[in-house]
Design an enzyme around this catalytic site. Structure first.
Site, PDB file in Angstrom:
ATOM      1  N   GLY A  87       2.871   2.891  10.648  1.00  0.00           N
ATOM      2  CA  GLY A  87       3.834   3.977  10.417  1.00  0.00           C
ATOM      3  C   GLY A  87       4.541   4.426  11.682  1.00  0.00           C
ATOM      4  N   HIS A 109      -9.354   1.446   5.108  1.00  0.00           N
ATOM      5  CA  HIS A 109      -8.062   1.650   5.780  1.00  0.00           C
ATOM      6  C   HIS A 109      -8.248   2.632   6.934  1.00  0.00           C
ATOM      7  CE1 HIS A 109      -3.915   2.783   6.482  1.00  0.00           C
ATOM      8  NE2 HIS A 109      -3.587   1.667   5.895  1.00  0.00           N
ATOM      9  N   GLU A 114      -5.018  -4.357  10.866  1.00  0.00           N
ATOM     10  CA  GLU A 114      -4.018  -3.307  10.987  1.00  0.00           C
ATOM     11  C   GLU A 114      -4.276  -2.514  12.270  1.00  0.00           C
ATOM     12  OE1 GLU A 114      -2.213  -2.398   6.840  1.00  0.00           O
ATOM     13  OE2 GLU A 114      -3.730  -0.924   7.318  1.00  0.00           O
ATOM     14  N   SER A 126       3.875  -1.517  10.327  1.00  0.00           N
ATOM     15  CA  SER A 126       5.334  -1.561  10.502  1.00  0.00           C
ATOM     16  C   SER A 126       5.949  -2.920  10.156  1.00  0.00           C
ATOM     17  CB  SER A 126       5.711  -1.130  11.928  1.00  0.00           C
ATOM     18  OG  SER A 126       5.278   0.211  12.164  1.00  0.00           O
ATOM     19  N   GLU A 161      -6.556   5.057   7.866  1.00  0.00           N
ATOM     20  CA  GLU A 161      -6.366   6.466   7.492  1.00  0.00           C
ATOM     21  C   GLU A 161      -7.629   7.030   6.866  1.00  0.00           C
ATOM     22  OE1 GLU A 161      -2.716   5.740   5.372  1.00  0.00           O
ATOM     23  OE2 GLU A 161      -1.793   5.264   7.299  1.00  0.00           O
ATOM     24  N   ASN A 175       0.869  -1.178   0.000  1.00  0.00           N
ATOM     25  CA  ASN A 175       0.000   0.000   0.000  1.00  0.00           C
ATOM     26  C   ASN A 175       0.902   1.223   0.000  1.00  0.00           C
ATOM     27  OD1 ASN A 175      -1.815   2.036   0.410  1.00  0.00           O
ATOM     28  ND2 ASN A 175      -2.396   1.427   2.494  1.00  0.00           N
ATOM     29  N   TRP A 176       1.011   1.858  -1.148  1.00  0.00           N
ATOM     30  CA  TRP A 176       1.937   3.000  -1.265  1.00  0.00           C
ATOM     31  C   TRP A 176       1.380   4.288  -0.676  1.00  0.00           C
ATOM     32  CZ3 TRP A 176       4.092   2.371  -6.957  1.00  0.00           C
ATOM     33  CH2 TRP A 176       4.977   1.283  -6.968  1.00  0.00           C
ATOM     34  N   LYS A 177       0.107   4.287  -0.331  1.00  0.00           N
ATOM     35  CA  LYS A 177      -0.529   5.500   0.213  1.00  0.00           C
ATOM     36  C   LYS A 177      -0.275   6.670  -0.753  1.00  0.00           C
ATOM     37  CE  LYS A 177      -0.052   3.384   4.691  1.00  0.00           C
ATOM     38  NZ  LYS A 177       0.067   3.517   6.117  1.00  0.00           N
TER      39      LYS A 177
HETATM   40  P1  13P Z   1       3.329   0.863   7.573  1.00  0.00           P
HETATM   41  O1  13P Z   1       3.839  -0.464   7.035  1.00  0.00           O
HETATM   42  O2  13P Z   1       4.035   2.034   6.999  1.00  0.00           O
HETATM   43  O3  13P Z   1       3.254   0.857   9.058  1.00  0.00           O
HETATM   44  O4  13P Z   1       1.817   0.994   7.042  1.00  0.00           O
HETATM   45  C1  13P Z   1       0.940  -0.048   7.235  1.00  0.00           C
HETATM   46  C2  13P Z   1      -0.296   0.211   6.475  1.00  0.00           C
HETATM   47  O5  13P Z   1      -1.068   1.086   6.831  1.00  0.00           O
HETATM   48  C3  13P Z   1      -0.544  -0.592   5.263  1.00  0.00           C
HETATM   49  O6  13P Z   1      -1.837  -0.400   4.789  1.00  0.00           O
END
Ligand code: 13P
Length: 260
Positions: free
Chosen positions: A179, A104, A173, A218, A106, A18-20
């Protein structure tokens, strides 16, 4: 644990990036061009990449002849019309996507996405033959208040209301691990995955046996192996560590070495 059937441990690992909100079109193309040779012989791990909307079509062209799935990070549930800024499931299919990430944290926390909206989005994805990665997870506060299972149950039941499970992968998650560099311990991940599997089994019966549960938060090349050793962890949804082709490939190789 009686519920950890053989069927579950036979599910192929699934690693999704997931590159966001990262990478331009050129950066996306550079990533894919160097990543493809690294994983060309990988057959025993399913792989997906979710670039931002602007890179989907060009990534779709590069991934077309491969078994790597192209995923979007969000979708809107209407087919078309006056919905400024939104993208429909049909548009995602048109760009080459076969998968979409939903719910997600976020999106839930920054954009107030509700379980009801996620439910409508899953229906729209379904209509357009898109598979789904449905994200669920508790905040630190909810964990500290011992509400983890309650939160997971409410997200799952709201998002999956009156929906068939086929084509849906669940990503656990924990919000406090995203993150932050704070990974859930393999045991914490396994505990939540076990809860999710039991819940799915209760609601969907045998159909739940084909549903993979990914861990996200993470994940790195260093911790993937210990996470994947847990019986109920069938893959990972990777954010930061998926932005670099070497690091993402290492995670895939780590998942491949799963001992189950
Ligand atoms: P990180 O791997 O950067 O913690 O992000 C996890 C995530 O939100 C994947 O969707």
């Amino acid at each position: 644990m009686e519920y950890c059937s053989k069927l579950f441990s036979m599910l192929k690992p699934f690693i999704a990036a997931n590159w966001k909100m990262n990478k331009t079109i050129k950066e996306t193309e550079d990533f894919i061009t160097s990543f493809l040779p690294m994983v060309k012989d990988v057959k025993d791990v399913d792989i997906a990449i979710a670039p931002p909307f602007t890179s989907l079509a060009s990534a779709g062209k590069l991934l077309k002849a491969t078994s790597i799935q192209l995923a979007a990070q969000n979708v809107f549930y209407e087919e078309k019309g006056a919905f400024t800024g939104e993208v429909s499931a049909g548009m995602l299919t048109d760009a080459g996507c076969s998968l979409v990430i939903m719910g997600h944290s976020e999106r839930r926390h920054l954009f107030s996405e509700s379980n009801e909206a996620v439910n409508k989005k899953i229906r729209a994805a379904r209509k357009n033959r898109l598979e789904v990665i449905l994200c669920v997870g508790e905040t630190l506060r909810e964990r500290e208040e011992n509400k983890t299972f309650e939160v997971l149950e409410s997200q799952l039941s709201g998002s999956l209301k009156d929906i068939m499970l086929e084509g849906i992968t669940i990503a656990y998650e924990p919000v406090w691990a995203i993150g932050t560099g704070k990974t859930a311990t393999p045991e914490q991940a396994n505990e939540a995955h076990t809860f999710i599997k039991k819940w799915l089994k209760k609601q969907f019966g045998e159909e739940a046996g084909r549903t993979r549960i990914l861990y996200g938060g993470s994940v790195t090349p260093e911790n993937i192996e210990s996470l994947m050793e847990e019986p109920e962890v069938e893959g990972a949804l990777v954010g930061g560590a998926s932005l670099n082709p070497e690091s993402f490939a290492k995670i895939i190789f780590g998942a491949k070495r799963r001992k189950k």
